[in-house]
Structure formats: structure tokens, C-alpha cells
Scaffold this motif. Structure first.
Motif, short mmCIF file in Angstrom:
data_model
loop_
_atom_site.label_atom_id
_atom_site.label_comp_id
_atom_site.label_asym_id
_atom_site.label_seq_id
_atom_site.Cartn_x
_atom_site.Cartn_y
_atom_site.Cartn_z
N GLU A 672 23.96 6.50 -38.28
CA GLU A 672 23.07 7.06 -39.29
C GLU A 672 22.67 6.08 -40.39
O GLU A 672 21.51 6.09 -40.83
N TYR A 674 21.79 3.18 -40.28
CA TYR A 674 20.71 2.31 -39.84
C TYR A 674 19.44 3.10 -39.52
O TYR A 674 18.46 2.52 -39.04
N ARG A 675 19.45 4.41 -39.78
CA ARG A 675 18.28 5.27 -39.52
C ARG A 675 17.93 6.02 -40.80
O ARG A 675 18.08 7.24 -40.88
N ALA A 695 9.84 5.77 -38.41
CA ALA A 695 11.13 5.15 -38.07
C ALA A 695 10.95 3.69 -37.68
O ALA A 695 11.77 2.83 -38.04
N ASP A 699 13.32 1.97 -40.39
CA ASP A 699 14.73 1.92 -39.99
C ASP A 699 15.16 0.50 -39.63
O ASP A 699 14.35 -0.30 -39.15
N PHE A 702 15.81 0.62 -34.09
CA PHE A 702 15.06 1.63 -33.35
C PHE A 702 15.46 1.49 -31.89
O PHE A 702 15.77 0.39 -31.43
#
Length: 920
Positions: A672, A674-675, A695, A699, A702
Motif C-alpha cells: 500500500e 507504494y500505491r 495510478a 504511484d 504499477f
């Protein structure tokens, strides 16, 4: 109800990653509705309403596509109005089949109504199986022009009249009248190869569909809406951003001489003065497509094969006489065909050019490839990306240089570092222990390593950062941000992005931003932008009092100094892995502002690793793969992405398959933190492509949709066992496995038939498991549960890189962990310096507890997971031994179970320390 089965709930067009697939989906739906009405199986009012709804969705799309065209689509609407279901079914079936098979590109009678032409099945057979045929490639040209539809029809007719029998291609004009309609056409119409912009058109589209408005808004940069005088140039800039392969032309009545010399003309291939004849536009369009269609090396190789060559050089198979005249291997010639041998030679004369010193058609082919992939220059490699990586390492690294490197990258990088004599500073990616694999290397630990080197005064030795993008399992880095933050610490750092599995991404407007060349272009533009300089000045003021060791630097976004930054980026692509090249066809793409400083050593490295007898067919196939991707890569990649997403959904939403198998989601494969966008899965309910695009922009990581980690542990299969089962029972080939998963790769070669094949296999296996568990009783179910638990829950911890032995470090007291791996590697060549101890030998545990330390003499690479868990000179820890003892894989490179671990003897390491002391 029957009508519910005819027309299930459809995804909105804004939910299709490949927008063109949404269009085909609508045509197939319309065909099902008309068939149901023709058979009398559905209520007429419901069917008419459904058909009208689908046609209303299709209408704006058909105005931006050449086929079926306004006339044929008008007949569809007329037959619906007449409620002539049989005629509607025939016509819609004809159109939908032509769109699905692409037969309209070859069969001109596809454009006729069914009573005007003979219905023919499309020819799907390859030339070696069917009769083969000569054909002109088909494409479409978008014309953006003000005016009324009647004037547009005249414009299309005038361009059709310009067609000549000797034209190498045939095209169909498509006309739109606004900026936004041109944007939609560029996104939806994959047949486009050129855009002709006629100044003076308005901005806004008349389409009010919420789905189309969402697509327009998502792809229109803020501030694009400008005055009419600038609309043409703004549109050209946007279209080149979305689809850089397209040729864009501008027709204007402004001062064309002044415009042609301005920065605004950069996206344009050519500018026309409005009063000039359409023939010049027509010829320019054909010439632009011909430029991309031309394959300099392959075209010359075909001509060479047709010449009566007398060969007096090595290579008996050249011209094929030793084969076709043979009594014993003539079947080789029958299998491969004559052209393979007619197009073979070991000579570099006669126009064949030299891969080692290209000056002719190979040089031209490499220049075209550089353009296609977005670099300054490119180099063809005929023995794979393993060699491409070694070339870059040897060209850019010298003994003693420090290279920051992802420990679980491809083994070619580790060997490349050994060959160059550089010292690796290994950094571990985040672990995905539950799947027995690593994710990718985050920005924070890279910055931490660079700042540590800076604090110790060793930053000048940090030469290069090596990262894999995307990883074998699909983790894609935020390339632009990674480079910016690293350049903020080390402004001249060189980046080697191993994109062996990711070369296709250049041709997707979604994924292009996360490629090495796409990000390099962005960073170059940023460094020259006055607005960025102001942003950098503000950033510099905010951090000027922070020391290098301040932990806040690790968690804030760092910005590089535009005055000092040098953009130096190298990308290696396995063209054969994701494009239509022969095996081992690879390429090095370069965007290096200082390439002139390394050009000589690069050439030497290329000489060192390149065969003097390269495979001519591989060179030609790289040339051809470039042609295909420039001309139809957008179409092929978008379809592959859409197919991959549909396969993921089919597996995870299937009530039977999902009991035992599952496609791992981005939320499961990427932690999470990294998102930050919260993106969890593709095509989630209530989510659109806009969420996917967000995203991709925001982010840190991906997940490549085309790389599907299929979890099989829930079915009681380990990855290797399941791979074998798919091959033996279903003729399905899989390459990479982990302890409890296999990797399903979707590429431009796959079709919906392939999807159905895999889904059917998973369904059959799931049904068999259901039956076995039901009939086997409690004992069978208990045994199955234990097997699943062992595979899914009782997984061994992944061993991180420990450290290099002190004898292999310049300064054992240093806080940075780089080491002299080359010395350790060559110690293993001397038997007197090494010893072998079996894993079950008590001495292993004794030395782990009491010393002396166990130091690996070899790279030890289990498959799976496929990365080195030991490297030469690495101190072996209890965790690594525990992992080795739990491994149940058959293939472990660098390890012989009978002999045991190969270790460097303690006295050999002591000798290194004494030798270093004597030199000091």
C-alpha cells in the motif's frame, strides 16, 4: 429473461483500456440483438430499444473511423428504422465480422451492402499454408477541417480520386470538425497513420455522451483550450504526445515560413500553405508512411537473396546448395524453405553492411529504431539482452567504480559487473514472501545508499544505477521520479534500465511515461523549462540547512539542479520478448547527453561482445519488428492490454476457477505505501481508465497488466508441478514459476482463443479437484488442506543480501556495503582457494555459530525464484542456509548437491588482507 442474455450489462467505453475494443464489443452486441429478433426469441419493443441504444453509442465512434463509413452505417440505421431484422442481421454481421477479422483492409467489397457484394470468409491462413496473396497495406488519414458534413464528403471524394494503381498503400480519409473530435479519433481509431490539420476549426465537440466527455477530459491537458489561431498547433502537440508514431501535417493560411522556423513546428512533419493542391498532401502522406514502412536491412536482404551470388567464403549453408543437393538433410531445406539460405552470407559486401561497423542499411535501420523507441541512437544486438547488458556495463564502468544495483536483477548484470571490475553496492527490493518472490527496488533505499556514499566522500565513485523495469513479475517503476531524485544527489549518475520484458510499452500512451526513454525525454524537457527552474530554486531554499544525513531527505521528493544535471540513460530491450523478432533479437537504446565522452569505450565493448558472424535473419527481424510497432504497435499493444485485463477478470470472477486459482491483483503485488492513488485492481466496479491513468502518474510502482501471476497454491500445485501439468495435459506453455504461482504472459501474439484455451483448462482442473475432494472423503480433504497450507502459508523467508567479506572491501569500517566481487569470482578459479561443504554437513551450522565465516565462491541462482541468493564474496547467513535447505526446486545454478556449497577458504581471504596490507 431472454433479452438479458442477449445484452448483458456492458462496460462503458471509458472502462476499456483499449478503446477500440469497446467499439467492436458494441457491434457484436448489436449482431446478437438482431439475430434474436430475426429468430423471434425476444420481445420486439425491448430489442428495438436495446438496438437503438447501441447504435446511439456507436454513432459518434463511426464518424471517426473509415470503416464501415457513413454510407454503410446509414444503411444500418435505416434497416433498424424499417425493422427489417433479417437484412439488419446480415449487414451488421458482415460489418462486425469484418471489424473482428480486419478483412475490410483487404476486401474492398466489405464496404458494400450485402446485396451489392459477395460475402467472403476472410483468409486467416499464413502464406506457407494458404495460397498467399499480394496486398497493399491499408490505413486511414484523419483530416481535421472546419465546415459542414457535405463539404467533408466532397473532401473525402477528392482524396479518393488521387489514388493511383502504383501507390504502395491504400488509405481511406476520415474527416472531423473539432479539436475534441480529433482527439477522440486519435484514441479510438488505430488505423490512423497520418493527421492533416486544416486551421480554423472550433474546439468543442458536439458529443454530449458522459463517457466520451470523460475520455476527452482525461486526455486534454489543462490550458489547451486556446484561441482559434492556435488550435491547430496545440492539437498537433497533443496528438504527438498521445501517438508519437503518427505523421502530423498542418495546412494554414498564416505565414508558413515564420511558423516553419518556430518551436511550434516541432511536432509537424510538414506545413502546407492552404491554397496548395491536395495532391501534395496526398504524396506527403504516402511518403511519411513509406518512411516508417521501409526496413533498410530487410529490404536489402530480400534483394540480395534474388541475386545470382557466387560464394567463396565460409558458410556452406549460404545459397542452400549443400542442403538441397544432400541425400540426407534435404528435409532441412523443405522445412525452412529456400529463402532462409538464399539470404545467408558471412560477407559484409554487396550491400549487406557490417553490424560491427555499420555505415549503410544497418546504420539506417538503427536510426529508425532510435526514432521509434524515443532515443538518440540505438544498437542492434543479436545474442540477447544478456549481452546487451554486458556491453553497457563494460562500456561505462571501470575497475573500482561503484554501481548501485538491484540484487535480484538478471544474472547478466552481475556478470557484467564482474567483467568490468566495478564494485556492486547491492540493494534489496521489497519482498513478497507469500509468493516467494521480490517486488521491485524502491526509491527510498536508493537515495539512502547515495546519501551514505556522499557522506563518506565516495559519491564520485558512484557511476551507475542498474534497475529492472518491468520486473519478471510485472512491477513497473516510476522512472521519471526515480531519476529526478537520484540526480538531485548525483547530477551525472548514469541509468541502465533493463526493459527486456517491457519494450512494447513505448507504443502505449498509458505505459510510455514509465519507460526509460519516455522519462528521459520528460526530464530533458523539465531541465530546460523556466517554470521548473523556479520550482527548483524554491526547493533548494527549503533544504539548504539540512545535512546529508538528515532522515527527512529520504521521505521528501528531491529535485535536481537544472544547471548541473546531465541526462544519461541507457535502455536494453529484448525485442524478441514482446515484439515480432526472432529469438535473441535485442536492442540498446541510448539517450545520453554525454555519449561523446564514452563513444570510444562503448564501441570497444560492442566489439568485445558481438560476434563477427552475427545472424543476418535476427538483424532483419529487429528491423521488421520496428516497422510493425511504428505502424500498428498502438493497436496491438492496446488489444494485448485489454485481453490481459479480461483474462484477469475471467479467472477471479469465475465461481469455480476462483475456488482454487486466482490472478494476483496490484493490491496484492504492490504494498500500500507504494500505491498512494489507492489503485487496487483493473476495471474495479465504479472505476474507469482515468483511475488507472492516475495510478500510472502518481504511484511509485504499477503492475503491468500483461504479466499475470496466476496463484496455483490454492489448488495444491507448486509452480513447477503446475507448469508441467499445463504443458503435458493442455499444451499450454509457461516459462516462469514460483513456489505457489506461475506467470502467464500476454503479448501481441495472443488472441481471445488463447484466453479461452487457458480458461477452459483451469475450469477442467477445478472441476476435477471438486470431484476428487467430494469423492475422496475426509482423508483426501485433509491431505489437500495440508498441501495447500504448506504451499501458501508455510513459505520460507526470502534471504536478503548480507554483506561482502571484509577481505573484499577497501574499507571494512565503511557504512556503505560495496565490495570487490571480481576478486572473489576469480578466486574460485583456483582450486586451492576453495572448499566444498554439503548442506547437511554439521560443519555448516558449527561455522555459522562459531566461525570462521562461510563465504560463497559462486553465484548460486535457484530457479525459481531466478535471482542470485549468493554472489561471490558474500558472507552466508543462517537465513540463507535455512532457505537453501527448504528449497525443493530441481534447477540451482552454481550449486551441486553432491559436492555442496562452494566456499572461499578462510586462509585465502586472510591472504587477501595480508596482500592489501603489504601494498599499503
Amino acid at each position: 429473461m431472454e433479452q438479458d442474455r442477449i445484452q448483458p450489462e456492458r462496460r462503458g467505453l471509458h472502462q476499456f483500456l483499449a478503446a477500440s475494443e469497446g467499439r467492436i464489443d458494441r457491434w457484436r452486441t448489436l449482431h446478437r440483438i438482431s439475430r434474436a429478433m430475426g429468430a423471434g426469441t425476444s420481445a420486439a419493443d425491448d430489442c428495438i430499444a436495446q438496438a437503438r441504444a447501441v447504435i446511439d453509442e456507436l454513432r459518434p465512434l463511426e464518424h471517426i473511423n473509415g470503416y464501415p463509413g457513413p454510407r454503410l452505417f446509414g444503411q444500418v440505421e435505416a434497416r433498424l428504422a424499417q425493422q427489417d431484422w433479417n437484412a439488419l442481421t446480415r449487414l451488421v454481421g458482415r460489418v462486425s465480422n469484418a471489424l473482428l477479422s480486419n478483412s475490410y483492409r483487404d476486401q474492398r467489397d466489405a464496404w458494400l451492402a450485402d446485396e451489392e457484394g459477395e460475402t467472403r470468409l476472410p483468409d486467416f491462413l499464413p502464406p506457407s499454408i494458404g495460397h498467399g496473396q499480394s496486398r497493399k497495406p491499408y490505413f486511414e488519414v484523419l483530416i481535421v477541417s472546419p465546415g459542414e458534413r457535405s463539404a467533408w464528403e466532397d473532401l473525402c471524394a477528392s482524396f479518393r480520386l488521387l489514388r493511383r494503381d502504383d501507390d504502395p498503400f491504400v488509405y481511406e480519409p476520415v474527416v472531423v470538425g473539432t479539436f475534441e473530435d480529433a482527439l477522440l479519433a486519435t484514441i479510438f481509431n488505430f488505423n490512423l497513420q497520418a493527421v492533416v490539420i486544416v486551421d480554423g476549426f472550433p474546439f468543442a465537440s458536439a458529443h454530449t455522451s458522459p463517457e466520451l466527455r470523460e475520455i476527452i477530459t482525461r486526455n486534454t491537458p489543462v490550458g489547451t483550450r486556446q484561441g482559434i489561431d492556435d488550435t491547430g498547433v496545440s492539437l498537433a502537440r497533443l496528438l504527438r504526445h498521445l501517438r508519437p508514431e503518427l505523421d502530423v501535417y498542418l495546412s494554414t493560411d498564416r505565414d508558413v515560413g515564420h511558423l516553419a522556423g518556430s518551436e511550434a513546428a516541432a511536432p509537424l512533419r510538414r506545413i502546407f500553405y492552404g491554397a496548395e493542391e491536395p495532391m501534395e498532401v496526398h504524396l506527403a502522406v504516402l511518403d511519411g508512411v513509406k518512411d516508417r514502412y521501409e526496413t533498410p536491412y530487410f529490404d536489402n536482404l530480400k534483394r540480395y537473396a534474388q541475386r545470382p551470388i557466387g560464394t567463396f567464403h565460409a558458410l556452406p549453408v549460404a545459397r542452400g546448395k549443400s542442403i538441397f543437393k544432400s541425400n540426407w538433410i534435404r528435409d532441412m531445406g523443405e522445412f525452412y524453405g529456400a529463402n532462409l539460405f538464399l539470404a545467408e552470407s558471412s560477407a559484409t559486401t554487396g550491400g549487406l553492411d557490417s553490424l560491427l561497423e555499420p555505415t549503410g542499411n544497418i546504420k539506417k535501420a538503427q536510426d529508425k529504431a532510435a526514432r521509434a523507441f524515443g532515443g538518440d541512437r540505438s544498437f542492434f544486438v543479436t545474442n540477447g539482452t544478456s549481452t546487451a547488458n554486458k556491453i553497457v556495463h563494460q562500456a561505462l564502468l571501470s575497475p573500482g567504480d561503484i554501481v548501485l544495483i538491484d540484487r535480484d536483477c538478471h544474472k547478466s548484470h552481475h556478470y557484467g559487473v564482474v567483467l568490468a571490475g566495478a564494485q556492486p553496492l547491492y540493494i534489496d527490493a521489497y519482498p513478497l514472501t507469500q509468493y516467494s518472490m521480490y517486488g521491485s527496488l524502491a526509491i527510498r533505499p536508493i537515495k539512502q545508499a547515495l546519501l551514505a556514499l556522499k557522506a563518506e566522500g565516495k559519491l564520485d565513485r558512484a557511476r551507475m544505477l542498474v534497475l529492472t523495469n518491468c520486473t519478471f513479475d510485472g512491477h513497473i517503476a516510476n522512472v521519471r521520479r526515480t531519476m529526478l531524485e537520484c540526480l538531485a544527489i548525483k547530477p551525472d549518475l548514469i541509468f541502465l534500465w533493463d526493459e527486456a520484458w517491457y519494450g512494447y510499452a513505448r507504443f502505449s500512451p498509458f505505459l510510455r511515461m514509465r519507460t526509460a526513454m519516455g522519462a528521459a525525454a520528460k526530464v530533458r524537457t523539465m531541465m530546460a523549462d523556466p517554470a521548473y527552474r523556479e520550482r527548483y530554486d524554491a526547493f533548494r531554499a527549503s533544504v539548504k540547512d539540512l545535512p546529508n544525513t538528515d532522515p527527512r531527505l529520504l521521505d521528501m521528493e528531491l529535485l535536481p539542479d537544472p544547471e548541473r544535471t546531465r541526462v544519461r540513460v541507457y535502455e536494453t530491450d529484448s525485442v524478441h520478448k514482446s515484439m515480432s523478432a526472432l529469438r535473441q533479437g535485442s536492442i540498446i537504446v541510448v539517450a545520453d547527453q554525454d555519449f561523446h565522452t564514452v563513444e570510444a569505450p562503448f564501441k570497444e565493448a560492442f566489439f568485445t561482445h558481438t560476434s563477427t558472424s552475427p545472424n543476418l535473419q535476427i538483424i532483419a527481424s529487429i528491423d521488421l519488428a520496428r516497422r510493425q510497432m511504428e505502424l500498428e504497435g498502438y493497436e496491438l499493444v492496446q488489444r494485448a492490454l485489454q485481453l490481459a485485463i479480461e483474462l484477469r477478470q475471467e479467472i477471479n470472477q469465475h465461481p469455480l476457477i476462483s475456488k482454487y486459482f486466482r490472478a494476483a491483483t496490484p493490491a496484492e503485488m504492490i504494498p500500500e505505501p507504494y500505491r498512494i492513488s489507492g489503485f487496487a485492481d483493473y476495471a474495479e466496479p465504479g472505476k474507469t481508465v482515468a483511475d488507472t491513468a492516475q495510478a500510472l502518474r502518481e504511484d511509485e510502482f504499477f503492475l503491468d497488466p500483461t504479466r499475470i501471476t496466476l496463484l496455483c497454491g490454492g489448488a495444491g500445485y507448486d509452480g513447477t508441478q503446475f507448469k508441467g501439468l499445463l504443458a503435458e495435459k493442455f499444451d499450454i506453455q509457461i516459462n516462469k514459476t514460483s513456489r505457489n504461482s506461475v506467470l502467464v504472459q500476454i503479448n501481441i501474439n495472443n488472441t481471445r482463443s488463447d484466453l479461452a484455451h487457458l480458461v477452459k483448462a483451469l475450469t477442467d482442473l477445478s472441476r476435477e479437484l471438486d470431484r476428487r475432494l467430494e469423492e475422496g472423503g475426509e482423508a483426501e480433504r485433509a491431505s489437500f488442506a495440508a498441501r495447500v497450507k504448506a504451499l501458501v502459508e508455510d513459505v520460507p523467508d526470502l534471504p536478503d543480501f548480507s554483506r561482502f567479506h571484509d577481505a573484499l572491501r577497501n574499507d571494512p569500517q565503511s557504512n556503505t556495503p560495496e565490495g570487490d566481487m571480481r576478486t572473489a569470482y576469480y578466486l574460485a578459479y583456483r582450486p586451492e582457494c576453495c572448499e566444498c561443504i554439503r548442506l547437511d554437513d554439521p560443519r555448516i551450522d558449527q561455522r555459522l555459530a562459531d566461525g570462521p565465516e562461510l563465504v560463497s565462491a559462486k553465484f548460486v541462482i535457484p530457479y525459481p525464484p531466478g535471482f542470485p541468493i549468493m554472489v561471490p564474496g558474500q558472507v552466508i547467513t543462517p537465513g540463507t542456509i535455512a532457505y537453501m535447505r527448504k528449497l525443493d526446486v530441481k534447477e540451482i545454478h552454481g550449486f551441486n548437491a553432491v559436492r555442496g556449497l562452494e566456499l572461499i577458504k578462510p586462509e585465502a581471504l586472510e591472504g587477501l588482507v595480508k596482500g592489501r596490507g603489504a601494498r599499503a
